[in-house]
Design a protein around this motif. Structure first.
Motif, PDB file in Angstrom:
ATOM      1  N   SER A  41      12.016  64.291  49.546  1.00  0.00           N
ATOM      2  CA  SER A  41      11.519  65.274  50.510  1.00  0.00           C
ATOM      3  C   SER A  41      12.591  65.550  51.558  1.00  0.00           C
ATOM      4  O   SER A  41      13.607  64.859  51.643  1.00  0.00           O
ATOM      5  CB  SER A  41      10.242  64.765  51.177  1.00  0.00           C
ATOM      6  N   ASP A  42      12.359  66.583  52.353  1.00  0.00           N
ATOM      7  CA  ASP A  42      13.318  66.962  53.383  1.00  0.00           C
ATOM      8  C   ASP A  42      13.551  65.794  54.338  1.00  0.00           C
ATOM      9  O   ASP A  42      12.596  65.114  54.743  1.00  0.00           O
ATOM     10  CB  ASP A  42      12.795  68.177  54.161  1.00  0.00           C
ATOM     11  N   PRO A  43      14.808  65.519  54.709  1.00  0.00           N
ATOM     12  CA  PRO A  43      15.075  64.371  55.591  1.00  0.00           C
ATOM     13  C   PRO A  43      14.356  64.448  56.930  1.00  0.00           C
ATOM     14  O   PRO A  43      14.145  63.417  57.575  1.00  0.00           O
ATOM     15  CB  PRO A  43      16.593  64.414  55.773  1.00  0.00           C
ATOM     16  N   SER A  44      13.989  65.657  57.360  1.00  0.00           N
ATOM     17  CA  SER A  44      13.296  65.784  58.640  1.00  0.00           C
ATOM     18  C   SER A  44      11.799  65.531  58.532  1.00  0.00           C
ATOM     19  O   SER A  44      11.104  65.528  59.557  1.00  0.00           O
ATOM     20  CB  SER A  44      13.530  67.190  59.221  1.00  0.00           C
ATOM     21  N   THR A  45      11.290  65.333  57.323  1.00  0.00           N
ATOM     22  CA  THR A  45       9.860  65.093  57.144  1.00  0.00           C
ATOM     23  C   THR A  45       9.479  63.731  57.697  1.00  0.00           C
ATOM     24  O   THR A  45       9.993  62.709  57.241  1.00  0.00           O
ATOM     25  CB  THR A  45       9.477  65.174  55.658  1.00  0.00           C
ATOM     26  N   PRO A  46       8.573  63.685  58.673  1.00  0.00           N
ATOM     27  CA  PRO A  46       8.180  62.377  59.210  1.00  0.00           C
ATOM     28  C   PRO A  46       7.145  61.709  58.320  1.00  0.00           C
ATOM     29  O   PRO A  46       6.501  62.347  57.485  1.00  0.00           O
ATOM     30  CB  PRO A  46       7.592  62.724  60.578  1.00  0.00           C
ATOM     31  N   ARG A  97      13.706  57.726  58.888  1.00  0.00           N
ATOM     32  CA  ARG A  97      12.845  58.861  59.213  1.00  0.00           C
ATOM     33  C   ARG A  97      11.992  58.541  60.432  1.00  0.00           C
ATOM     34  O   ARG A  97      11.689  57.366  60.703  1.00  0.00           O
ATOM     35  CB  ARG A  97      11.903  59.204  58.045  1.00  0.00           C
ATOM     36  N   PRO A  98      11.572  59.584  61.173  1.00  0.00           N
ATOM     37  CA  PRO A  98      10.603  59.336  62.246  1.00  0.00           C
ATOM     38  C   PRO A  98       9.243  58.974  61.659  1.00  0.00           C
ATOM     39  O   PRO A  98       8.882  59.419  60.563  1.00  0.00           O
ATOM     40  CB  PRO A  98      10.567  60.669  63.008  1.00  0.00           C
ATOM     41  N   VAL A  99       8.498  58.166  62.379  1.00  0.00           N
ATOM     42  CA  VAL A  99       7.198  57.693  61.918  1.00  0.00           C
ATOM     43  C   VAL A  99       6.174  57.924  63.020  1.00  0.00           C
ATOM     44  O   VAL A  99       6.356  57.479  64.164  1.00  0.00           O
ATOM     45  CB  VAL A  99       7.246  56.185  61.552  1.00  0.00           C
ATOM     46  N   TRP A 100       5.080  58.620  62.671  1.00  0.00           N
ATOM     47  CA  TRP A 100       3.937  58.782  63.560  1.00  0.00           C
ATOM     48  C   TRP A 100       2.910  57.704  63.217  1.00  0.00           C
ATOM     49  O   TRP A 100       2.610  57.474  62.064  1.00  0.00           O
ATOM     50  CB  TRP A 100       3.301  60.169  63.409  1.00  0.00           C
ATOM     51  N   TRP A 101       2.374  57.057  64.248  1.00  0.00           N
ATOM     52  CA  TRP A 101       1.375  56.034  64.042  1.00  0.00           C
ATOM     53  C   TRP A 101       0.503  55.940  65.300  1.00  0.00           C
ATOM     54  O   TRP A 101       0.850  56.473  66.356  1.00  0.00           O
ATOM     55  CB  TRP A 101       2.013  54.671  63.749  1.00  0.00           C
ATOM     56  N   SER A 102      -0.616  55.277  65.176  1.00  0.00           N
ATOM     57  CA  SER A 102      -1.567  55.193  66.282  1.00  0.00           C
ATOM     58  C   SER A 102      -1.840  53.735  66.622  1.00  0.00           C
ATOM     59  O   SER A 102      -1.944  52.883  65.730  1.00  0.00           O
ATOM     60  CB  SER A 102      -2.880  55.897  65.930  1.00  0.00           C
ATOM     61  N   THR A 103      -1.969  53.460  67.908  1.00  0.00           N
ATOM     62  CA  THR A 103      -2.332  52.114  68.342  1.00  0.00           C
ATOM     63  C   THR A 103      -3.805  51.823  68.072  1.00  0.00           C
ATOM     64  O   THR A 103      -4.221  50.663  68.174  1.00  0.00           O
ATOM     65  CB  THR A 103      -2.047  51.961  69.840  1.00  0.00           C
ATOM     66  N   SER A 104      -4.585  52.859  67.747  1.00  0.00           N
ATOM     67  CA  SER A 104      -5.972  52.684  67.343  1.00  0.00           C
ATOM     68  C   SER A 104      -6.096  52.886  65.844  1.00  0.00           C
ATOM     69  O   SER A 104      -5.250  53.550  65.225  1.00  0.00           O
ATOM     70  CB  SER A 104      -6.869  53.695  68.072  1.00  0.00           C
TER      71      SER A 104
END
Length: 416
Positions: free
Chosen positions: A195-200, A225-232
């Motif tokens: 996938s595109d390198p900018s895809t998080p 890659r950047p990673v989105w995550w939640s503390t909940s």
């Protein structure tokens, strides 16, 4: 061996397996070498995801040997426990399982569904928190005015006992993975890799709490890659039929806190610090007219005192070098107490300070090479009549040869 080649190399035509026998043989040698060390049982437990209470026996060691052979043939570094554990889930179909399809406006995204149940094209343009639908922070446009890519969603669960571990469910089997092992599994995902390198990466992890920050750090560092995550905890549900299925932030039962819209975190891969200590420049001489300290002698001004310290009389006919301002001169030792300076060979040298001679280093004794056990020049491998693969006894003979080669010493595997 041929069946192992089909499984390890993903061969679409089993008839081509015989052409990979050499590759599988050397992979078996590497497996034998890896499992001959003192940490063999610990690696077996990690590779097979054994419960700590399970004692490793010969049957489990043989299973680990087969798994490591396949992993080495597939190009994995199976000597790494995190890689070996991740490959066990991969060999069970973790990366062949149906992908998770998501939507972000008119765009369709991909991901992984390592969770029981199913997901019906969840929306990623928004999420739910406290009965409110909020726009997702990963949507919108970038600095160049282009739409941000659809995140690669990964659905799994936070371990109930340790939030630094992730539960990956493949079919009816669940794997408890440390953060580094979970990152290795994602690193082997060719769909994500292409996938595109900018895809998080978007971690959709449910459970009693959100994941430890180390999970996102390991994934981001391993994938770059950047990673989105939640503390909940994050669930995929459809609280409102009009909204459809989308991420929903749930209460953190460990911390006894309610979720907020600010629970989403973005972890970026660390930028390596390429800066080191500045290299010293080439030494330069003094500025024209600058005072130069006398070599191997005290600083003096024609025998006059400098900063209250008696100076050394200047040599007749040679102008004395002025003292450096602010630096007190060292008084000269009396001639009767001064030791005669000597050269590096020990000969007296008038006018120079003594220079210590470093003792000659004793050369290290050469390490004796380990004697290699004799290897057979030829070994018969049994085949069934009209068969193209070794029989059971023939496969055992190949295994014995691999063990002998592994015991003979280090081998170059450039051909693997």
């Amino acid at each position: 061996m041929d069946r192992a080649a089909v499984a390890a190399l993903g061969l679409s035509d089993p008839a081509s397996a015989p052409t990979h026998r050499a590759r599988m043989f050397w992979a078996r040698v590497r497996a034998e070498e890896t499992l001959s060390g003192p940490a063999a049982d610990a690696l077996t437990a990690r590779a097979l995801h054994l419960d700590p209470a399970v004692a490793v026996d010969d049957a489990l060691r043989e299973g680990a040997r087969a798994l490591l052979t396949q992993g080495f043939a597939a190009g994995r570094n199976m000597a790494d426990p995190d890689v070996a554990g991740a490959y066990a889930a991969e060999a069970h179909g973790a990366l062949a399982a149906p992908a998770l399809f998501t939507s972000l406006g008119a765009a369709i995204g991909l991901g992984r569904h390592w969770h029981d149940g199913s997901a019906l094209l969840p929306r990623l343009d928004s999420f739910r928190v406290a009965d409110t639908t909020v726009a997702a922070p990963w949507t919108g446009q970038d600095a160049e005015g282009k739409d941000r890519p659809v995140p690669y969603a990964v659905r799994a669960s936070v371990d109930l006992e340790d939030s630094g571990h992730v539960q990956v469910t493949v079919g009816t089997v669940s794997y408890r993975m440390p953060a580094a092992e979970f990152a290795e599994l994602l690193a082997a995902d060719t769909t994500l890799r292409h996938s595109d390198p900018s895809t998080p990466v978007l971690l959709v992890l449910d459970g009693l709490s959100g994941p430890d920050a180390a999970v996102a750090r390991n994934v981001s560092r391993r994938l770059g890659r950047p990673v989105w995550w939640s503390t909940s905890p994050v669930e995929l549900t459809a609280p409102d039929a009009a909204d459809g299925e989308l991420p929903v932030l749930a209460p953190n039962l460990f911390a006894l806190t309610e979720p907020t819209a600010n629970d989403w975190q973005l972890t970026r891969p660390a930028v390596p610090d390429l800066g080191g200590p500045a290299m010293p420049g080439a030494p330069t001489g003094p500025e024209p007219g600058a005072p130069t300290p006398a070599t191997n002698s005290v600083q003096a001004t024609n025998g006059q005192a400098t900063n209250g310290v008696p100076g050394t009389p200047a040599t007749p006919g040679v102008p004395a070098t002025p003292a450096t301002p602010g630096v007190p001169a060292t008084p000269a030792a009396p001639d009767a107490e001064a030791a005669p300076p000597r050269s590096s060979a020990g000969d007296p040298m008038d006018g120079l300070e003594p220079t210590p001679v470093p003792a000659a280093a004793t050369p290290a004794a050469p390490v004796a090479a380990r004697a290699l056990p004799p290897l057979p020049s030829r070994t018969l491998v049994a085949y069934e009549r009209d068969a193209t693969s070794p029989s059971a006894s023939g496969a055992q003979a190949v295994g014995r040869i691999a063990a002998q080669v592994a015991a003979a010493g280090p081998v170059s595997y450039t051909h693997l």
